[in-house]
Design a protein around this motif. Structure first.
Motif, PDB file in Angstrom:
ATOM      1  N   LEU A  88     -20.440  55.734 -92.200  1.00  0.00           N
ATOM      2  CA  LEU A  88     -20.493  54.587 -91.300  1.00  0.00           C
ATOM      3  C   LEU A  88     -21.506  53.568 -91.795  1.00  0.00           C
ATOM      4  CD1 LEU A  88     -19.641  53.296 -88.560  1.00  0.00           C
ATOM      5  CD2 LEU A  88     -21.581  54.536 -87.547  1.00  0.00           C
ATOM      6  N   ALA A  89     -21.143  52.279 -91.740  1.00  0.00           N
ATOM      7  CA  ALA A  89     -22.043  51.202 -92.137  1.00  0.00           C
ATOM      8  C   ALA A  89     -21.995  50.095 -91.086  1.00  0.00           C
ATOM      9  CB  ALA A  89     -21.648  50.635 -93.501  1.00  0.00           C
ATOM     10  N   ILE A  90     -23.167  49.626 -90.657  1.00  0.00           N
ATOM     11  CA  ILE A  90     -23.276  48.545 -89.675  1.00  0.00           C
ATOM     12  C   ILE A  90     -24.489  47.699 -90.038  1.00  0.00           C
ATOM     13  CG2 ILE A  90     -23.605  47.933 -87.244  1.00  0.00           C
ATOM     14  CD1 ILE A  90     -22.440  50.632 -86.478  1.00  0.00           C
ATOM     15  N   GLY A  91     -24.365  46.381 -89.930  1.00  0.00           N
ATOM     16  CA  GLY A  91     -25.523  45.556 -90.199  1.00  0.00           C
ATOM     17  C   GLY A  91     -25.228  44.073 -90.203  1.00  0.00           C
ATOM     18  N   PRO A  92     -26.240  43.252 -90.491  1.00  0.00           N
ATOM     19  CA  PRO A  92     -26.094  41.795 -90.502  1.00  0.00           C
ATOM     20  C   PRO A  92     -25.542  41.281 -91.835  1.00  0.00           C
ATOM     21  CG  PRO A  92     -28.365  42.369 -90.916  1.00  0.00           C
ATOM     22  CD  PRO A  92     -27.646  43.666 -90.663  1.00  0.00           C
ATOM     23  N   ILE A 123     -19.009  45.974 -89.711  1.00  0.00           N
ATOM     24  CA  ILE A 123     -18.939  47.408 -89.504  1.00  0.00           C
ATOM     25  C   ILE A 123     -17.943  47.970 -90.509  1.00  0.00           C
ATOM     26  CG2 ILE A 123     -17.197  47.145 -87.671  1.00  0.00           C
ATOM     27  CD1 ILE A 123     -18.377  49.720 -86.419  1.00  0.00           C
ATOM     28  N   GLY A 124     -18.291  49.074 -91.134  1.00  0.00           N
ATOM     29  CA  GLY A 124     -17.423  49.684 -92.122  1.00  0.00           C
ATOM     30  C   GLY A 124     -17.372  51.188 -91.945  1.00  0.00           C
ATOM     31  N   TYR A 125     -16.281  51.787 -92.418  1.00  0.00           N
ATOM     32  CA  TYR A 125     -16.152  53.246 -92.319  1.00  0.00           C
ATOM     33  C   TYR A 125     -15.369  53.752 -93.522  1.00  0.00           C
ATOM     34  CZ  TYR A 125     -15.833  57.874 -90.286  1.00  0.00           C
ATOM     35  OH  TYR A 125     -15.968  59.225 -90.064  1.00  0.00           O
ATOM     36  N   ARG A 126     -15.838  54.849 -94.112  1.00  0.00           N
ATOM     37  CA  ARG A 126     -15.178  55.441 -95.268  1.00  0.00           C
ATOM     38  C   ARG A 126     -14.471  56.725 -94.857  1.00  0.00           C
ATOM     39  NH1 ARG A 126     -16.554  59.069 -99.419  1.00  0.00           N
ATOM     40  NH2 ARG A 126     -18.651  59.337 -98.575  1.00  0.00           N
ATOM     41  N   LEU A 127     -13.215  56.840 -95.268  1.00  0.00           N
ATOM     42  CA  LEU A 127     -12.394  58.005 -94.970  1.00  0.00           C
ATOM     43  C   LEU A 127     -12.119  58.786 -96.250  1.00  0.00           C
ATOM     44  CD1 LEU A 127      -9.740  56.165 -92.767  1.00  0.00           C
ATOM     45  CD2 LEU A 127     -11.612  57.582 -91.920  1.00  0.00           C
ATOM     46  N   GLY A 128     -12.304  60.120 -96.196  1.00  0.00           N
ATOM     47  CA  GLY A 128     -11.923  60.972 -97.308  1.00  0.00           C
ATOM     48  C   GLY A 128     -12.762  60.766 -98.550  1.00  0.00           C
ATOM     49  N   GLY A 129     -12.231  61.260 -99.678  1.00  0.00           N
ATOM     50  CA  GLY A 129     -12.917  61.146-100.951  1.00  0.00           C
ATOM     51  C   GLY A 129     -13.580  62.445-101.370  1.00  0.00           C
ATOM     52  N   ASN A 130     -13.555  62.731-102.698  1.00  0.00           N
ATOM     53  CA  ASN A 130     -14.218  63.923-103.196  1.00  0.00           C
ATOM     54  C   ASN A 130     -15.692  63.644-103.455  1.00  0.00           C
ATOM     55  OD1 ASN A 130     -14.319  62.446-105.568  1.00  0.00           O
ATOM     56  ND2 ASN A 130     -12.738  63.631-106.629  1.00  0.00           N
ATOM     57  N   GLN A 138     -11.990  52.791 -97.842  1.00  0.00           N
ATOM     58  CA  GLN A 138     -13.079  52.069 -97.186  1.00  0.00           C
ATOM     59  C   GLN A 138     -12.505  50.965 -96.310  1.00  0.00           C
ATOM     60  OE1 GLN A 138     -16.474  52.594 -97.462  1.00  0.00           O
ATOM     61  NE2 GLN A 138     -16.940  50.910 -96.059  1.00  0.00           N
ATOM     62  N   LEU A 139     -12.841  50.978 -95.026  1.00  0.00           N
ATOM     63  CA  LEU A 139     -12.384  49.973 -94.073  1.00  0.00           C
ATOM     64  C   LEU A 139     -13.578  49.129 -93.634  1.00  0.00           C
ATOM     65  CD1 LEU A 139     -10.147  52.267 -91.826  1.00  0.00           C
ATOM     66  CD2 LEU A 139      -9.423  50.888 -93.780  1.00  0.00           C
ATOM     67  N   ASP A 140     -13.417  47.806 -93.601  1.00  0.00           N
ATOM     68  CA  ASP A 140     -14.497  46.908 -93.198  1.00  0.00           C
ATOM     69  C   ASP A 140     -13.971  45.806 -92.291  1.00  0.00           C
ATOM     70  OD1 ASP A 140     -17.257  47.266 -94.771  1.00  0.00           O
ATOM     71  OD2 ASP A 140     -15.630  47.809 -96.138  1.00  0.00           O
ATOM     72  N   LEU A 141     -14.774  45.462 -91.293  1.00  0.00           N
ATOM     73  CA  LEU A 141     -14.519  44.299 -90.447  1.00  0.00           C
ATOM     74  C   LEU A 141     -15.783  43.461 -90.414  1.00  0.00           C
ATOM     75  CD1 LEU A 141     -12.768  42.677 -88.456  1.00  0.00           C
ATOM     76  CD2 LEU A 141     -13.707  44.119 -86.622  1.00  0.00           C
ATOM     77  N   THR A 142     -15.667  42.186 -90.801  1.00  0.00           N
ATOM     78  CA  THR A 142     -16.807  41.276 -90.853  1.00  0.00           C
ATOM     79  C   THR A 142     -16.525  40.053 -89.991  1.00  0.00           C
ATOM     80  OG1 THR A 142     -17.281  41.957 -93.128  1.00  0.00           O
ATOM     81  CG2 THR A 142     -18.301  39.914 -92.366  1.00  0.00           C
TER      82      THR A 142
END
Length: 267
Positions: A88-92, A123-130, A138-142
């Motif tokens: 999870l990523a959140i910030g300015p 806000i961003g969120y990463r799904l899966g990955g080794n 990687q999903l992001d909304l700005t």
């Protein structure tokens, strides 16, 4: 009319670059010093929003982690991830939209537009990955708003990137994006009032709010040593909605390509 494709649009979902590079950054040092990746290079972007021509432009990206805070440079903008979470990523977010000046032809007779400073959050969120991040989505909304009284508009951008190949030496990712713009933004950069129509010979036009574009791209990188590598990027957005119907776009092109090559350093 030289305008920058804004923060999240500047390098067409630059998330793909940083997300791929982050997975290859050095292990966090035991002494708590900053670690991460920086890359600097050059490429081409549209001469202005809606232009059919491109011009050279410097590109830079960075992903630096220190004491649980992640500082990222995306094109000409910057953002900070204040959440210490691997997914999870959140910030300015803050960054400039450069002024429109010196356009050729009839568009050059329209009023010039000064530099806009746009700020907001993401806000961003990463799904899966080794363990290297391969296979991750990687999903992001700005969302950003003009704080300089240049266009007084709001823009929202959603993007998704997929890490198709990712290991210690190479990475390859694909991304998609779309953005929405308020009427204030659309009318400033793509509208033509009656005075502008008289001066330029273009038809008067008043766009409303709505989706600005859809786009995608590919990012590839190769680390040829423990510290140094190269990152290449190519992509394009396609203007849609009221913006695409503007006489400014008719004089230019709905396709807005961008490409660049950067030398990267990880530490």
């Amino acid at each position: 009319m030289r305008s920058l494709i804004l923060i999240p649009l500047a390098f067409l979902a630059a998330t793909a670059v940083t997300a791929s590079s982050t997975a290859h950054a050095q292990q966090a040092p035991d002494d708590g010093a900053p670690h991460g990746m920086v890359a600097i290079g050059a490429g081409v972007v549209p001469e202005f929003d809606g232009s059919g021509d491109v011009r050279p432009f410097p590109f830079a990206t960075a992903d630096i982690r220190w004491r649980g805070i992640n500082f990222q440079v995306r094109g000409a903008g910057a953002r900070v991830d204040v959440v210490s979470d691997p997914r999870l990523a959140i910030g300015p977010v803050i960054g400039p939209r450069l002024p429109r000046r010196d356009a050729d032809g009839r568009i050059g007779r329209l009023p010039e537009i000064g530099t806009a400073i746009e700020a907001g959050g993401y806000i961003g969120y990463r799904l899966g990955g080794n363990q290297f991040g391969q296979g991750a989505v990687q999903l992001d909304l700005t969302m950003v708003h003009d704080i300089s009284n240049t266009h007084n508009g709001l823009l929202a951008t959603g993007s998704a990137s997929y890490a198709a190949v990712q290991n210690r030496d190479i990475f390859l990712s694909f991304d998609l994006q779309t953005s929405w713009a308020s009427a204030d933004y659309s009318r400033t950069y793509f509208g033509i009032d009656q005075n502008g129509a008289t001066a330029s010979g273009l038809a008067a036009y008043t766009p409303g709010s709505g989706f600005r574009d859809v786009g995608g791209g590919v990012t590839a990188g190769y680390w040829f040593s423990e510290r140094f590598g190269v990152i290449a990027r190519a992509g394009a957005t396609y203007l849609v909605g009221d913006i695409a119907d503007s006489p400014i776009v008719d004089e230019g092109n709905r396709w807005q390509p961008a490409a660049g090559l950067m030398l990267s350093f990880r530490f």
